[in-house]
Write an enzyme that holds these catalytic residues in place. Structure first.
Site, PDB file in Angstrom:
ATOM      1  N   ASP A 156      31.335  45.432  40.114  1.00  0.00           N
ATOM      2  CA  ASP A 156      32.109  46.262  39.203  1.00  0.00           C
ATOM      3  C   ASP A 156      31.973  45.653  37.811  1.00  0.00           C
ATOM      4  O   ASP A 156      32.033  44.437  37.654  1.00  0.00           O
ATOM      5  CB  ASP A 156      33.574  46.296  39.639  1.00  0.00           C
ATOM      6  CG  ASP A 156      34.436  47.068  38.660  1.00  0.00           C
ATOM      7  OD1 ASP A 156      34.048  48.190  38.307  1.00  0.00           O
ATOM      8  OD2 ASP A 156      35.481  46.541  38.258  1.00  0.00           O
TER       9      ASP A 156
ATOM     10  N   ASP B 265      38.311  44.549  40.713  1.00  0.00           N
ATOM     11  CA  ASP B 265      39.638  44.054  40.383  1.00  0.00           C
ATOM     12  C   ASP B 265      40.657  45.168  40.210  1.00  0.00           C
ATOM     13  O   ASP B 265      41.850  44.891  40.035  1.00  0.00           O
ATOM     14  CB  ASP B 265      39.595  43.214  39.102  1.00  0.00           C
ATOM     15  CG  ASP B 265      39.199  44.046  37.884  1.00  0.00           C
ATOM     16  OD1 ASP B 265      38.649  45.152  38.077  1.00  0.00           O
ATOM     17  OD2 ASP B 265      39.432  43.597  36.749  1.00  0.00           O
TER      18      ASP B 265
ATOM     19  N   ASP C 117      38.732  50.240  42.789  1.00  0.00           N
ATOM     20  CA  ASP C 117      37.771  49.508  43.627  1.00  0.00           C
ATOM     21  C   ASP C 117      38.264  49.318  45.057  1.00  0.00           C
ATOM     22  O   ASP C 117      37.514  48.837  45.904  1.00  0.00           O
ATOM     23  CB  ASP C 117      37.482  48.131  43.021  1.00  0.00           C
ATOM     24  CG  ASP C 117      36.944  48.213  41.610  1.00  0.00           C
ATOM     25  OD1 ASP C 117      36.064  49.061  41.375  1.00  0.00           O
ATOM     26  OD2 ASP C 117      37.407  47.448  40.746  1.00  0.00           O
TER      27      ASP C 117
END
Length: 916
Positions: A336, A586, A590
């Site tokens: 990410d 985070d 996600d």
């Protein structure tokens, strides 16, 4: 400001009603109706759940049943095997509770209470006391507690934890606010529209509330061994028990004067029969315990627990023991952008000066006077508005904190306004503004710099610095804004990101960046840290069908504008291709992908939900810790594969000997005799070697690698013990001599196995091997009474040495074909169906049909004939090429024609003449 007053004047009744908020009666009605903002966040498992998970296992069940049988005999000293069960279970519970405590400590809510308006007055309430239709007042830094609609005011909201979008989103009356996002600047009053499970965050969390199967080869291998042993144990144990009791019955029947005695008469005869049965139970339990790799289970738990402690010292929290192994086996890592590659903060990418020709030059390379004006204006505006600094202003302040600029005191300050889209200040050298070019400049002026702005905007956020004549009392600019420079702002890239990415590239791990941000921005950041193939990116809004997602997985490595559901679908598609996938993230967006990935990694500074579903939490939020996790996993797996062969050897030869002893009793090993083997050949070397440093890449499958080492040793032990039984029968020796011979032969094969798994020797491995050999010799020679070892007569010693030599030769003889089998370079693809060919290249991966078996055979023959023809043509062509090259070389030596400034120059070989 005039516009805002007119908006309020248009709907005074609505504002007066809404800003009064709910009455206490209305609040009570909603509480009675269940419309309360109950906490539905993903939480860690309870202590009860963690304890039950570690206690209620098949391994523990088998050992408890065997312990009950031992207790029935009254021989409590033989319950020592339960210590391994207790230790293994205790390690698992301790690690789980330790991880739970650490995660719970990290789960610090950013906002504990919220400000609501009820009956026209502001009051603070807990988040779970908010009801539907409550009016909530939110300011800079506040976390939005529930989905709401803005009814008054304007603000910029950071939704990166929810969507991955790093740009701030402007919210005006009528805009929707999502729970879990943060107010970056401005003040709004919003009416709650969803509470509890209906909130956006809760809906995502609910999709992640399922039990995730752990993808661990070691755990799967151990479970397979235990399941196989449990299937074999029941019939084999019954048969072995019957064989032992039947032998005792026959011995009693031969001494009985009554030829018509039955086993029932034997059982009713005296207490000696029951003592024989108790002995048979103990013998059977001893044989069955050898089939269960108790030590291997304990060794695995211990090694992985030690690994988690080592990682904890590096600020890495492993919430599950086996996740370390999974990450070490990962071949695809999905990253990410926000919070992983970037820090989640903004930074100045560059400050540019606009020269007289309409070109932009970096301030460090531009004219000093012009650069000084731009730097002074930019730094001065940021410092003047520092009291209410937004993310952009903080980035500028950080940039100039490390640079020397002339600080001028601002005479007039115009703070940033979401309506104007700029902020400004007046200094001694003039008045300047900083903001979005589209809003600061006139149409004609913006048209002249539009190409510059668009070029920067592909990868960064762009702000213009412009000179104005001054400001009015209401904060409007005076005169037309004249651009003098630009500042570009981007996500702050972690200093260690590029080095960490380089490490995973060296390990042949495929890297994908999956983000909710603009794909151009994601691609630019991916390129800057060295992600391979980052230029090829895709906007996930175009991936509206499963087929498009499947195709995109093979083609792209950078994905932008990805929704939480699409992140999960991308991970599923990668796993469907046989990859072991790790996911880092985070944010709430996600969570679904983290839950689906084989190994999930979250940042401690991220959302509570992300931390709670992740297997690994980076406590210091540093992505650079990942290589250490991989290295720790490799050390654990490689050493466990080597040590596990020792334990599995005992399991396999125990099964083989038990099967033989069903027909040819008795079982040759006594529990006390096996203590020497258990400690010197299995326990001590395995634990020492399992903690040895080892950063080699993992190759092959765990169970296959272990069996490749254990099977030759097990077979050699069974062969040697079989020969011992024949030798004892031929020489007329007793059971104690049989036990001694089997002990020495087994120890000899065990030493050969330790030699093999320790090669090449290091100082530690050599010391372990010497200690094992000396310990075994000392136990046999000096502690024979303690370990029930028969005195070694010359005849017994010679017979034992001969059989031990045969066992060692058998071991090394069986190792060679298995090593050749493991060294085969060709690998067959599985799971793709018959007649399927996979092409795995750097740029593409294709799966195509190879047709029927007959067709493939004909194609192979045709290819062979064609290959021979092509080889012959290549040889002929090569010979002609060599001959032609030789002729050209000879001609080149005779003359050489080259271009000259005055025409053509011909150089004749062997002569010092030239002609022009």
């Amino acid at each position: 400001m005039a516009d805002k007053r007119s908006d309020n004047e248009e709907s005074p009744a609505r504002d007066a009603r809404v800003l009064r908020g709910l009455s206490l009666d209305e609040v009570q009605q909603r509480i009675d109706a269940g419309k309360v903002n109950v906490n539905t966040d993903l939480k860690t498992k309870s202590v009860r759940e963690l304890v039950l998970e570690n206690v209620c296992t098949l391994f523990n069940l088998i050992n408890i049943v065997l312990a009950a049988l031992v207790i029935a005999t009254g021989s409590y000293k033989n319950l020592t095997f339960l210590l391994i069960v207790i230790l293994n279970t205790g390690i698992g519970i301790f690690q789980a509770l330790r991880s739970k405590r650490m995660v719970d400590k990290l789960t610090l809510l950013v906002s504990k209470r919220a400000t609501v308006i009820r009956e026209g007055e502001e009051c603070e309430v807990d988040l779970d006391q908010i009801v539907q239709d409550d009016l909530v007042r939110l300011g800079r830094g506040d976390q939005i507690p529930a989905d709401a609609v803005v009814v008054q005011g304007e603000a910029y909201v950071n939704e990166s934890l929810l969507t991955g979008e790093s740009d701030l989103i402007r919210k005006t009356p009528g805009s929707h606010l999502m729970s879990g996002s943060f107010v970056d600047s401005g003040i709004v009053c919003a009416q709650v529209e969803h509470v509890g499970a209906d909130n956006y965050v809760a809906r995502i969390n609910n999709e992640a509330k399922y039990v995730k199967k752990v993808n661990s080869e070691i755990m799967n291998a151990l479970n397979a061994i235990v399941r196989f042993a449990s299937i074999i144990m029941l019939p084999l144990g019954i048969a072995l028990f019957y064989a032992s009791t039947h032998e005792s019955y026959e011995a009693w029947a031969q001494t009985s004067p009554d030829s018509m005695t039955t086993m029932i008469h034997w059982l009713m005869s005296d207490t000696a029969a029951w003592s024989d049965i108790a002995a048979a139970i103990l013998t059977t339990v001893g044989a069955l315990l050898g089939m269960i790799p108790q030590g291997l289970v304990l060794l695995t738990s211990s090694v992985l627990a030690i690994a988690t402690f080592r990682l904890a010292r590096r600020k890495v929290l492993a919430q599950q023991l086996y996740c370390i192994e999974t990450l070490a086996r990962v071949d695809v890592l999905c990253l990410d952008k926000t919070g992983t590659i970037t820090s989640g903060r903004m930074e100045v990418e560059g400050v540019y000066v606009l020269d007289g020709d309409g070109d932009v030059v970096l301030a460090d390379q531009a004219d000093r006077d012009a650069a000084s004006v731009v730097d002074g204006a930019l730094a001065g505006i940021a410092r003047a508005t520092e009291a209410d600094a937004n993310e952009t202003c903080r980035a500028v302040l950080s940039y100039y904190a490390l640079r020397e600029t002339c600080e001028e005191r601002a005479v007039t300050v115009v703070p940033f306004s979401s309506t104007k889209k700029w902020s400004g200040a007046t200094f001694a050298q003039g008045s300047f503004i900083m903001g979005a070019a589209q809003f600061c400049l006139s149409e004609d002026t913006f048209a002249r710099v539009e190409s510059i702005v668009n070029g920067f905007a592909e990868t960064c956020r762009v702000l213009v610095i412009a000179r104005v004549d001054g400001f009015t009392d209401t904060g409007d600019m005076v005169g037309e804004a004249i651009p003098i420079g630009f500042v570009t702002i981007r996500d702050e890239i972690r200093s260690s990101a590029a080095e960490t990415i380089r490490y995973f590239k060296q390990q042949d791990v495929t890297l994908n960046v999956i983000s909710g941000d603009d794909p151009r921005t994601v691609s630019s950041i991916a390129r800057s840290v060295g992600i391979p193939h980052a230029d090829a990116y895709v906007d996930a809004t175009t991936l509206d069908t499963p087929a498009k997602i499947e195709a995109a997985v093979d083609r792209y490595h950078v994905f932008g504008r990805v929704t939480p559901q699409q992140k999960r679908e991308l991970v599923v598609a990668l796993k469907g291709r046989g990859h072991t996938v790790a996911m880092t993230g985070d944010g709430v967006n996600d969570v679904l992908a983290l839950k689906e990935a084989d190994c999930s990694v979250a940042m401690a500074a991220g959302s509570d939900a992300a931390r709670n579903v992740a297997e690994i939490v980076l406590v210091d939020n540093d992505f650079a810790s990942m290589p250490e996790v991989v290295a720790e996993g490799r050390r654990s797996i490689n050493n466990l594969q080597r040590s596990a062969a020792l334990f599995l050897t005992k399991t396999l030869f125990s099964m083989g000997l038990a099967a033989i002893c069903v027909f040819f009793p008795p079982y040759p090993f006594q529990p006390i005799t096996m203590t020497l083997i258990n400690f010197f050949c299995i326990g001590f070397p395995s634990f020492v070697l399992a903690l040895e440093p080892n950063r080699s890449r993992i190759s092959g499958r765990f169970l296959t690698n272990v069996l490749r080492r254990a099977c030759p040793a097990s077979a050699a032990v069974v062969i040697a013990c079989g020969l011992c039984m024949l030798m004892v029968s031929a020489l007329g020796l007793d059971e104690l001599s049989l036990s001694t011979m089997c002990l020495i032969c087994t120890a000899s094969v065990g030493c050969c196995l330790i030699w093999r798994i320790s090669w090449p020797f290091t100082r530690l491995r050599l010391a372990v091997f010497v200690f094992v050999v000396v310990g075994l010799c000392g136990g046999v020679l000096f502690f024979s009474d303690l370990f029930s070892i028969a005195p070694l007569s010359l005849r017994l010693a010679i017979a034992t040495l001969v059989v031990a030599f045969i066992g060692c030769v058998s071991f090394f003889g069986l190792c060679r074909p298995l090593e050749k089998l493991g060294a085969r370079s060709n690998r067959s693809a599985t799971g793709f169906g018959r007649g399927v060919k996979m092409s795995l290249g750097r740029g593409s991966r294709r799966v195509t049909s190879t047709g029927s078996s007959a067709r493939r055979t004909l194609q192979a023959l045709a290819s062979s004939v064609s290959g021979k023809r092509q080889l012959e043509r290549a040889r002929t062509s090569a010979a002609k090429a060599v001959e032609q090259e030789g002729e050209r070389s000879r001609a080149e030596r005779r003359r050489r024609i080259v271009k000259s400034s005055s025409g053509i120059k011909v150089s004749m070989g062997g002569r010092k003449r030239s002609s022009k």
